[in-house]
Write an enzyme that holds these catalytic residues in place. Structure first.
Site, short mmCIF file in Angstrom:
data_model
loop_
_atom_site.label_atom_id
_atom_site.label_comp_id
_atom_site.label_asym_id
_atom_site.label_seq_id
_atom_site.Cartn_x
_atom_site.Cartn_y
_atom_site.Cartn_z
N GLN A 90 4.01 5.95 5.55
CA GLN A 90 3.49 5.29 4.37
C GLN A 90 2.03 4.94 4.60
O GLN A 90 1.69 4.28 5.57
CB GLN A 90 4.34 4.03 4.14
CG GLN A 90 3.97 3.17 3.00
CD GLN A 90 3.64 1.78 3.48
OE1 GLN A 90 2.66 1.56 4.16
NE2 GLN A 90 4.48 0.82 3.13
N SER A 98 -2.14 0.55 3.87
CA SER A 98 -3.14 -0.38 4.41
C SER A 98 -4.43 0.33 4.78
O SER A 98 -4.42 1.48 5.21
CB SER A 98 -2.61 -1.07 5.66
OG SER A 98 -1.52 -1.89 5.35
N SER A 109 2.54 3.45 10.88
CA SER A 109 3.55 3.70 11.92
C SER A 109 4.00 5.15 11.82
O SER A 109 4.25 5.65 10.74
CB SER A 109 4.80 2.83 11.71
OG SER A 109 4.44 1.51 11.45
N GLU A 146 10.97 -2.52 0.61
CA GLU A 146 10.74 -3.00 1.97
C GLU A 146 11.36 -4.37 2.16
O GLU A 146 11.94 -4.68 3.18
CB GLU A 146 9.22 -3.07 2.25
CG GLU A 146 8.91 -3.56 3.66
CD GLU A 146 7.42 -3.64 3.95
OE1 GLU A 146 6.65 -3.94 3.01
OE2 GLU A 146 7.03 -3.42 5.10
N GLU A 148 1.34 -16.00 5.67
CA GLU A 148 0.70 -16.66 4.52
C GLU A 148 1.06 -15.97 3.21
O GLU A 148 1.32 -16.62 2.20
CB GLU A 148 -0.82 -16.69 4.71
CG GLU A 148 -1.28 -17.59 5.87
CD GLU A 148 -0.86 -17.08 7.25
OE1 GLU A 148 -0.80 -15.85 7.46
OE2 GLU A 148 -0.60 -17.93 8.13
#
Lengths: 414, 376
Positions: A135, A138, A170, A253, A381
């Site tokens: 995937q 990011s 990953s 996810e 967060e």
């Protein structure tokens, strides 16, 4: 209130158990039982090879991606059957690590947005482990703020030309395909100019570079794109609708019920039960007991929270939002436990090798790895924001970049 | 797996919530808080009429004979509403002790009265500072006469009878302790009300001078019974704590949505959101531990001692965490007598101590986990 299977569930469990018992690669049982945290390492084999063999065997017998429809490589199992399978697969589930992103995120996105032809071509091979997916979301400039991503896709005839960089991917180095989100229009606000594609990771212009991590391991990659060509037929969803498509991926996810989250508690309880100090066993020290008890009730709280979710699935209901707390609780606990275990070891706690002074270096490794547990898959967060906004109904934060064209958003703080 | 309450039990929870929201609004809690009444008599009568006081008491002793899962859902609502009645002392402590160890005659005498709201009972265990321990019990029993002082005794000033832990031996073992039933309206009992953190649940000092008592259970078995009663009460009180924690979280959330500062609802600030998210996390962990405790309690499982300690610790931590942070989210207004936040803060911190402090239960949990591991 009980922990029993329904008769149908019990029959399904018996069938799964029997099959695992007869087919699991028992030669790896000991190694798989030992590894509790992070990536699995096998002495004499590559996890990807052993995993592929196991996944293929499962697929042939109908146990791979079993909640998927039959025509796409699954067996049309219900959500509770999937949970029961995971329980029965047990430690051998660790072998499926290379396929989890494909199964949990890429597959569902292709299923929701791909053409029928694509679904029949790609999903069965993804399910059987023959082809691995990664995937590509990011970026260096878009972590928690994924929609701030900058990788460009420009239309050229029937193709798109990709330039840019992804990070924290990953398995990119062994993946065959990737799910890629790109910016196709920098002149509109950031969420509106995104488009989703999938691509062959062996395409010309794709370069995968491993990242050396803070814990000295290499599990993630940077992926560079230089004039990579993707046919328009590999677009998932409409041009400019990539953000909505990505939500399908990310929702999957976070929906993983019954996922095995490492907290470090069982290791810590055993460690304190055996550690002899000058004043006796560590577990007899009231200060140690108090800490252990607080971690014990967090661990059991997580366990029974997942039991509540499983019970909802068993009744055919959608689980509540309770499961959103898992990673938030486990990540911090892992870090605290590692720190405290080393504190009990005293000066020798700084040693990282296996020796009689330290508990085989496992807490030292836990310490170095634990920061990533509080960041990957949503930082602590971001998870708190999600709980506050989606569970408690608090208003979203004020977003200064919401209605600003993407190319007018500042890129430096000072 | 069906790790949840049944539809009927959830319906009972809804009924209890509706009843309490009508009969026990914060104004009613304040009547007791302000010292205008020792407890809410009308509410107590209403709870009896609803069948809530005897929900876990067998039908042959005047109860509804439903069970402990039903009692758990009611306990949650009692905690949520901060009900200013002697529910925990009468139902979790006295009635449980009677059901565990009472003779048929003793059960017949007191349980129907408890279910009907005609008798308030309590457990007189502590003698000053410290956590539950057989060594701390000095009050003596000579024949059927008790001599000594107990404090704090929950709801001791309004109770009609007490289960009293007394010393009947001096071997230094648990078998030195026996239980007695005492009619507190009888002679030789002096009652003194004590001020405490949470006036909506009173505390008292009971002094016994040759007070007439009858044994509850066999001589020398007192400590074993007390341990069981405390485990059972720990689960039930944990449900009250979870109810209180949830309500404190809701109050904080509602205030964060309403209150405007710097031109926006304070609930849109991440600093405030994260406080509330952490409250949700602790309340959720506690609820899940409580469900496990409820299962163990209702099936009298071998896991009950461990499950009870886990529920007790988790729920205590959650209620304290939510109550203090509810005040924090409210800011200055949360520190006024007028706002209800302090009532939850008081209740959270008083219930954290009543059955033994958190550190006591942490110690117990680790002991019990080790025992289980050693047996495995």
């Amino acid at each position: 209130m009980n922990f029993d299977d329904t008769p149908e569930e019990a029959a399904f469990r018996a069938e799964a158990r029997k099959w695992v018992e007869a087919n699991a690669p028992k030669e790896y049982e000991a190694e798989l039982s030992r590894s509790s945290l992070g990536r699995i390492r096998l002495e004499k084999a590559e996890i990807v090879d052993v995993g592929k063999a196991w996944q293929k065997k499962k697929a042939e017998a109908g146990w791979a991606c079993l909640h998927w429809p039959k025509e796409y490589g699954g067996r049309g199992a219900s959500p509770i059957e999937k949970v029961i399978w995971q329980q029965e697969e047990g430690i051998y589930g660790k072998l499926t690590q290379p396929f989890q992103i494909g199964e949990g995120m890429c597959g569902p996105t292709v299923m929701a947005y791909g053409s029928e032809e694509h679904k029949r071509r790609y999903l069965p091979k993804l399910a059987s482990g023959e082809e691995i997916w990664c995937q590509l979301f990011s970026e260096p400039a878009g972590g928690s703020d994924v929609a701030g991503l900058r990788t460009r896709a420009e239309k050229q005839g029937d193709n798109w030309i990709i330039n840019g960089q992804k990070i924290w991917t990953s398995g990119a180095h062994y993946s065959d395909y990737g799910l890629l989100i790109t910016r196709t229009d920098p002149n509109v606000p950031k969420h509106k100019g995104l488009t989703m594609f999938f691509l062959d990771m062996k395409s010309k212009g794709v370069e995968v570079r491993p990242i050396k991590q803070a814990n000295s391991m290499q599990e993630f990659n940077e992926v560079y794109f230089t004039d990579v060509v993707i046919p328009d037929s590999q677009r998932l969803g409409a041009v400019g609708d990539g953000w909505n498509v990505s939500l399908t991926t990310l929702m999957n996810e976070r929906m993983s019920i019954g996922a095995r989250l490492a907290t470090g508690f069982p290791e810590m309880f055993e460690f304190c039960s055996n550690l002899m100090t000058e004043d006796g066993l560590a577990i007899d020290d009231p200060a140690v007991r108090s800490k252990l008890a607080s971690w014990a009730v967090k661990t059991s709280g997580l366990k029974y929270t997942s039991y509540r979710a499983i019970s909802s699935l068993s009744k055919g209901e959608r689980p509540g939002p309770e499961n959103s707390i898992g990673k938030l609780v486990a990540g911090t606990m892992l870090q605290d436990i590692a720190t405290y275990a080393m504190d009990l070891e005293g000066a020798a706690g700084a040693l990282t090798g296996a020796s009689e002074e330290v508990a085989s270096g496992q807490f030292q490794q836990m310490l170095l790895t634990s920061p990533s547990m509080r960041i990957a898959g949503g930082t602590d967060e971001i998870l708190r924001n999600i709980i506050a906004e989606r569970v408690l109904g608090l208003p979203g934060d004020i977003r200064v970049d919401k209605d600003v064209p993407f190319n007018k958003i500042p890129t430096k703080g000072r | 797996m069906n790790f949840d309450f049944s539809d009927e039990q959830k319906q009972m929870r809804d009924e209890a919530r509706k009843f309490l929201s009508e009969q026990c609004p914060p104004k009613a809690v304040r009547t007791v808080l302000d010292g205008k009444a020792a407890y809410d008599r009308d509410l107590w009568r209403g709870l009896a009429e609803m069948g809530f006081l005897g929900v876990a008491i067998p039908e042959q002793f005047g109860g509804a004979g439903a069970g402990h899962l039903e009692l758990c859902v009611i306990a949650e609502e009692m905690g949520r509403a901060l009900a200013p009645v002697p529910f925990s002392s009468t139902v979790y402590l006295a009635a449980e002790a009677l059901m565990l160890a009472g003779s048929d005659a003793q059960k017949q005498k007191w349980l129907p009265k408890i279910a009907a709201g005609e008798a308030i009972g309590t457990l007189a265990l502590f003698e000053g500072k410290g956590n539950p321990s057989p060594k701390a019990i000095k009050l003596t029993a000579a024949g059927a006469a008790l001599n000594g002082t107990k404090k704090p005794v929950p709801d001791g000033a309004i109770a009609d009878f007490a289960v009293v832990a007394a010393r009947t031996g001096s071997t230094g073992r648990d078998a030195d302790i026996s239980l007695f039933l005492v009619d507190l309206k009888g002679s030789g009992v002096e009652v003194k009300e004590l001020t405490n953190l949470d006036p909506t649940r009173g505390q008292a000092e009971l002094t016994f001078t040759n007070a007439k008592a009858e044994p509850l259970g066999a001589t020398g078995e007192g400590w074993g019974i007390i341990t069981q009663v405390l485990d059972r009460a720990a689960v039930l009180l944990a449900f009250e704590q979870v109810g209180g924690a949830d309500r404190a979280l809701e109050m904080g959330r509602d205030y964060a949505l309403d209150r405007i500062a710097f031109g926006r609802p304070i609930g849109s600030f991440q600093a405030v959101k994260h406080i509330l998210a952490d409250m949700y996390v602790s309340a959720t962990l506690a609820r899940s531990n409580c469900y496990y405790g409820a299962w163990a309690l209702s099936t009298n499982a071998a896991e009950l001692p461990e499950a009870a300690a886990a529920a007790r610790i988790s729920a205590t931590q959650a209620f304290q965490h939510c109550a203090k942070n509810n005040i924090q989210v409210h800011g200055g207004m949360g520190f006024t007598w007028e706002f209800d936040c302090h009532m939850y803060y008081r209740r959270a911190n008083a219930t954290a101590l009543g059955l033994g402090s958190v550190s006591y239960w942490e110690d117990a949990l680790i002991d019990r986990m080790r025992k289980k591991n050693a047996a495995a």
